[in-house]
Write a protein that holds these residues in place. Structure first.
Motif, mmCIF file in Angstrom:
data_model
loop_
_atom_site.group_PDB
_atom_site.id
_atom_site.type_symbol
_atom_site.label_atom_id
_atom_site.label_comp_id
_atom_site.label_asym_id
_atom_site.label_seq_id
_atom_site.Cartn_x
_atom_site.Cartn_y
_atom_site.Cartn_z
ATOM 1 N N SER A 173 0.838 -1.199 0.000
ATOM 2 C CA SER A 173 0.000 0.000 0.000
ATOM 3 C C SER A 173 0.874 1.250 0.000
ATOM 4 O O SER A 173 2.054 1.210 0.348
ATOM 5 C CB SER A 173 -0.935 -0.001 1.214
ATOM 6 O OG SER A 173 -1.807 -1.108 1.168
ATOM 7 N N HIS A 174 0.253 2.368 -0.373
ATOM 8 C CA HIS A 174 0.986 3.627 -0.545
ATOM 9 C C HIS A 174 0.138 4.764 0.013
ATOM 10 O O HIS A 174 -1.017 4.928 -0.376
ATOM 11 C CB HIS A 174 1.264 3.835 -2.040
ATOM 12 C CG HIS A 174 2.175 4.981 -2.342
ATOM 13 N ND1 HIS A 174 1.758 6.293 -2.336
ATOM 14 C CD2 HIS A 174 3.492 5.010 -2.667
ATOM 15 C CE1 HIS A 174 2.775 7.079 -2.648
ATOM 16 N NE2 HIS A 174 3.835 6.329 -2.852
ATOM 17 N N LEU A 175 0.711 5.548 0.926
ATOM 18 C CA LEU A 175 -0.021 6.628 1.584
ATOM 19 C C LEU A 175 0.817 7.897 1.579
ATOM 20 O O LEU A 175 1.993 7.872 1.936
ATOM 21 C CB LEU A 175 -0.344 6.224 3.027
ATOM 22 C CG LEU A 175 -1.084 7.237 3.900
ATOM 23 C CD1 LEU A 175 -2.520 7.404 3.413
ATOM 24 C CD2 LEU A 175 -1.081 6.771 5.354
ATOM 25 N N THR A 176 0.211 9.015 1.160
ATOM 26 C CA THR A 176 0.898 10.304 1.156
ATOM 27 C C THR A 176 0.024 11.339 1.859
ATOM 28 O O THR A 176 -1.170 11.451 1.577
ATOM 29 C CB THR A 176 1.196 10.776 -0.281
ATOM 30 O OG1 THR A 176 2.018 9.802 -0.935
ATOM 31 C CG2 THR A 176 1.937 12.110 -0.270
ATOM 32 N N PHE A 177 0.619 12.107 2.787
ATOM 33 C CA PHE A 177 -0.134 13.105 3.544
ATOM 34 C C PHE A 177 0.807 14.212 3.999
ATOM 35 O O PHE A 177 2.031 14.063 3.960
ATOM 36 C CB PHE A 177 -0.800 12.460 4.767
ATOM 37 C CG PHE A 177 0.160 11.723 5.660
ATOM 38 C CD1 PHE A 177 0.762 12.350 6.742
ATOM 39 C CD2 PHE A 177 0.475 10.393 5.410
ATOM 40 C CE1 PHE A 177 1.658 11.676 7.561
ATOM 41 C CE2 PHE A 177 1.363 9.704 6.222
ATOM 42 C CZ PHE A 177 1.956 10.344 7.303
ATOM 43 N N ARG A 178 0.219 15.332 4.425
ATOM 44 C CA ARG A 178 1.023 16.438 4.936
ATOM 45 C C ARG A 178 1.382 16.180 6.400
ATOM 46 O O ARG A 178 0.582 15.654 7.158
ATOM 47 C CB ARG A 178 0.271 17.763 4.815
ATOM 48 C CG ARG A 178 0.091 18.205 3.373
ATOM 49 C CD ARG A 178 -0.363 19.652 3.268
ATOM 50 N NE ARG A 178 -0.536 20.033 1.868
ATOM 51 C CZ ARG A 178 0.448 20.398 1.070
ATOM 52 N NH1 ARG A 178 1.683 20.456 1.547
ATOM 53 N NH2 ARG A 178 0.220 20.712 -0.180
ATOM 54 N N LYS A 179 2.575 16.594 6.763
ATOM 55 C CA LYS A 179 3.031 16.379 8.133
ATOM 56 C C LYS A 179 2.115 17.094 9.117
ATOM 57 O O LYS A 179 1.826 16.589 10.202
ATOM 58 C CB LYS A 179 4.467 16.883 8.279
ATOM 59 C CG LYS A 179 5.139 16.441 9.553
ATOM 60 C CD LYS A 179 6.620 16.742 9.491
ATOM 61 C CE LYS A 179 7.336 16.166 10.692
ATOM 62 N NZ LYS A 179 8.788 16.408 10.635
ATOM 63 N N LEU A 180 1.646 18.272 8.736
ATOM 64 C CA LEU A 180 0.669 19.015 9.529
ATOM 65 C C LEU A 180 -0.502 19.393 8.633
ATOM 66 O O LEU A 180 -0.306 19.784 7.486
ATOM 67 C CB LEU A 180 1.287 20.290 10.108
ATOM 68 C CG LEU A 180 2.267 20.142 11.268
ATOM 69 C CD1 LEU A 180 2.779 21.508 11.678
ATOM 70 C CD2 LEU A 180 1.611 19.458 12.450
#
Length: 325
Positions: A137-144
């Protein structure tokens, strides 16, 4: 180490009475908890030390609030219980809220988490949301999260437990689809190679949309999106416990095609399994028992669907040739 022992060590640390051995023991507990529990996106050791310092400062602040003249009037036993409770709350509150105290310069930084075949990860987001990421799986998000919405990009399978924040909806982007929630728990399966994207909802309410169309899903329902036809179908979940079981690493199948079962087991247990003949279209009802090896499970599967299991150098082959073939 038990919670009462952790509390005792932290109190000694805050009072300055901890021995060198106790300080090392507390530091070891912190590191073990970090490694075995949640995934933290630290960039280097300095950032981790800074984060740890903030946790202890938050705990110390709460501890000092308790240690006032008024509080000293409380009976000794009640005082100890109250102090211990607040310290524990401080620990877990500090950990859950940790990312909210990161420097503003890091607010726009993107974090990407990838799991390999047979690998699983548990991730804590800045808002306190938890994500159980399955294999491949692959997940991308902002640190804040600083924008009006909390957006993430996702591919694969994961269980989401989203922190409530009515002012900032949480949005999961999976290719051409989006899932919009405020605070809820659900599972999404959205592998690029799969024809379907499936969302199963346990709590709350979500809006699932694609290509201008939108459907709402309520607890106990699932939505199946066909990427080829763009059709969205809402169905009743057969059993919500199956979803939480998968989150916890327990896999159960109820009248599922053998091909789908094999793909799922191959991905989550890093096994190489080939299918031959019409076996792939047969239906299987069963589960992977705790502690069961892949070979033991496949032997059971072969017996249930009347197939033959062949062990080869690089894995297994399921083919026709059962008792009734």
């Amino acid at each position: 180490m038990e919670e009462k022992d952790v509390v005792n060590l932290i109190r000694k640390h805050l009072d300055g009475t901890a021995t060198k051995f106790e300080e090392e023991k507390l530091d070891s507990w912190y590191n073990q908890t970090n490694e075995q529990g949640l995934l933290w996106p630290y960039q280097d050791e300095a950032e981790e030390e800074d984060a740890k310092k903030r946790i202890f400062e938050a705990i110390q602040s709460k501890y000092k609030q308790v240690n006032t003249p008024v509080k000293r009037l409380i009976a000794p036993l009640m005082y100890k219980l109250a102090a211990a409770s607040i310290l524990l709350i401080g620990i877990f509150y500090g950990i859950a809220q940790l990312w909210k105290y990161q420097k503003p310069s890091n607010a726009g930084e993107m974090v990407t988490v990838v799991t390999k075949r047979g690998e699983h990860k548990k991730i804590l987001l800045a808002d306190g949301s938890l994500i159980w990421l399955s294999s491949e799986s692959h997940l991308t998000f902002r640190k804040l999260f600083k924008a009006a919405t909390r957006d993430i990009e996702f591919e694969g399978e994961a269980f989401f437990d989203i922190a409530k924040d009515k002012a900032h909806p949480f949005i999961v982007h999976t290719g051409t689809t989006t899932t919009r929630v405020l605070g809820t728990s659900f599972n999404i399966t959205a592998y690029k190679a799969n024809r379907h994207i499936t969302l199963s909802l346990l709590t709350g309410k979500v809006a699932f949309s694609t290509a201008g169309a939108q459907k709402f899903v309520v607890p106990g329902q699932m939505i199946i999106y066909d990427k080829a036809s763009w059709l969205m179908t809402v169905k009743k979940l057969p059993d919500t416990q199956l979803i939480t079981a998968r989150r916890d690493g327990l896999y159960e199948y109820r009248n599922v095609r053998v091909e789908d079962v094999v793909n799922d087991v191959s991905r989550n247990f890093n096994a190489h399994i080939q299918l031959a003949g019409s076996v792939k279209n047969r239906l299987f009802y069963g589960r992977v028992k705790p502690g069961e090896t892949v070979e033991q499970f496949l032997q059971k599967l072969a017996k249930v669907v009347d197939a033959r299991l062949i062990k080869v150098d690089d894995g297994f082959i399921l083919t026709e040739g059962g008792v009734h073939d």
